[in-house]
Design an enzyme around this catalytic site. Sequence first.
Site, PDB file in Angstrom:
ATOM      1  CB  CYS A  29      -0.949  -0.003   1.192  1.00  0.00           C
ATOM      2  SG  CYS A  29      -0.140  -0.285   2.772  1.00  0.00           S
ATOM      3  CG  HIS A  51      -3.705   0.134   5.010  1.00  0.00           C
ATOM      4  ND1 HIS A  51      -3.222  -0.502   3.888  1.00  0.00           N
ATOM      5  CD2 HIS A  51      -4.877   0.723   4.639  1.00  0.00           C
ATOM      6  CE1 HIS A  51      -4.080  -0.321   2.890  1.00  0.00           C
ATOM      7  NE2 HIS A  51      -5.081   0.427   3.320  1.00  0.00           N
TER       8      HIS A  51
END
Length: 801
Positions: free
Chosen positions: A289, A761
């Site tokens: 990510c 994330h």
Amino acid sequence: DSEGGLYVCMNTFLGFGREHIERHYRKTGQCVYLHLKRRVIEKVPGASGGALPKRRNAKLFLDLETNSDLNSDDFEYEDEAKLVIFPDHYEISLPNIEELPALVTIACDALLGAKSPYRKQDPDSWEEELQASKHAKTLVQLDNGVRIPPSGWKCSKCDLRENLWLNLTDGSVLCGKWFFDGSGGNGHAIEHYKETGYPLAVKLGTITPDGADVYSFDEEEPVLDPHIAKHLAHFGIDMLQMQVTENGLRDNDIKPRVSEWEVIQEAGVKLKPMYGPGYTGMKNLGNSCYLSAVMQAIFSIPEFQRAYVGNLPRIFDYSPLDPTQDFNTQMAKLGHGLLSGQYSKPPMKSELIEQVMKEEHKPQHNGISPQMFKAFISKGHPEFSSNRQQDAQEFFLHLINLVERNPVGSENPSDVFRFLVEERTQCCQSRKVRYTERVDYIMQLPVAMEAATNKDELIAYELKRREAEAARRPPPELVRAKIPFSACLQAFSEPSNVEDFWSSALQAKSAGVKTSRFASFPEYLVVQIKKFTFGLDWIPKKLDVSIDMPDFLDINHLRARGLQPGEEELPDIAPPIIIPDDPKALDIDESSVMQLAEMGFPLEACRKAVYCTGNLGAEVAFNWIIAHMEEPDFAEPLVIPAFGEVASSGAAGFGAVGLDNQPPEEMVAIIISMGFQRDLAIQALKATNNNLERALEWIFSHPELEEEIEPALDMMNMANNANANILAETGSEGPRIKDGSGRYELFGFISHMGTSTMSGHYVCHLKKEERWVIYNDLRVCASERPPKDLGYIYFYHRIPS
């Protein structure tokens, strides 16, 4: 054959299909191609439901024209391979051992069986159903009085509220590891198993009347627990009353969404999916990510769009025979995928009706899968080539370094980020000053914790949190520090002490202070909030703060002014070479050690790097790390030899002049690691009496010598200059800058969720067509509540004057 050759026709790898291959044929004369195609033949029943689907064994080929997800579990595929002969486009279906020569058949088999970046990154296929755990029947549960509340869970060893696992032996609630889908953890659940041997854990938030997700640490796989209802009841959990949730909260739980994970991803808000050019998502390949967030921001900038997507036909026409190893081809391919709109199309009306009838309406997220781009851009890099989470700021600088080293046309898109920093160092005793300039690409903004405007609330929250933790109650509602942006800007502009400053005016050590200012303002200003630091116990931690980042920013007051009237410059005299009587008494600059450790390098390796480079700063020590990180004793404790001994790392006698007047090999290696040739490094060190810092200045002030001695670029590893702050711009005209006004407008930011850059994330928010859009891997939606106060990296563009 001997005149032709065998080449794979990767249609949409280059995005043009047959038209591009014909151009390739005309350019190269190669006439034999292997055309690989994949066709969806059926949807696997039940794949979209809650049960884990079976993954079908199938060869993975490259045909993205149908925009298919090569790693999806929802479809079964049929693969087709043909041999195509140009210029007549004559096709021969494979396999065909009767008509084809043996050598051609062997070559085809080798290509079809080769592992592409797609197949290398694809996990092993599996077909097994979940099996009952061998521990389920005989599991021992401790009678320790633990009762698990129906909501409000968090890891007992950290503050995470996502990816939580309940150990079925002692009732401990601990976080798992980080996963490809962005849910994260610090691995406390498996650490607990290693300490206790308690084998089974159930994932909180997955418990329903029908079952739950159970994992066996001992068997190292998901398992079935036939006695799960009994095991959960031991800790006060009634399965019949539980409903599966996405974030570990029950549907009727009205607890406000204030955690990082919830706020940044805008959880609990119905977000409208966006489709079309510029609204294409990217599949998460396993903690990738950070790459997706950075590339979404990069390709929202017109200069990068023009350089790669605008030049796409020319880049493809002149791409090498192996385009998988060409940076510009991979950038053009990725940019085309993100901006063309071909991989971001809304579902057909018939599909929507079918979804509504089945009560399973879900937005369609087709997107692209950047396996080949990631495989190339991370090649040879010890961190980015792994599937571990990485720092988005480090990846941004790594990308800029690759852009610098792979020019595309006359316009270098990275010019928009480059600016000059003027550093003013003053001797506090003599009041004399020295001005130097360096190239940078990011403005690093410190977090002024002491300026928090809600200190009383923070103190009260911490007391309540400790009380709740002691009583094993749900924690109170989170309160995060509110920091004014003006305080962070003030902290950036204030002078900082220079450790171990040697004053050339006094010819002795003295107190010194350094101030940084902008010698030029970039077209696009990238601002990093320095949220990651170290605690008193040297354990990395993240500052959970809210900063009121402005939509409009004016930093013209930070413009450098140069030498002022009445200021006197420090003499250009090198410090004397001092060999301590006791080498073990040599001080190590702990601030430089901490900066390197924040990048994720082992602490002992950081100490060794700072020592071996003579305390010349983190940037020089960084290059030492890159040059020595493959050595077997890289992370071993620093051993400083007695006087006269030879250090294994080459540190002994660092800075001393050899008997043959040859510079120390350690210094030569450091300069070579920056991209300069060995002869130039030796010449610079000899000219400055083996003073490393002055040798670098000498190289920069003699660009004509570098033109005569071609830089040894083939000796540089891709990671050598991933820092990018020390990129040498030594052309006769100096570094290319796009100076202008210091007034900016915010157009994007990247946010991080988690306690460390090595976990968690990343999500990207971009302002497009006067509205904010959230890019969360494959999900691209109109943002309703952009969390501008929780960002990690911010992107501003200059306001035209």
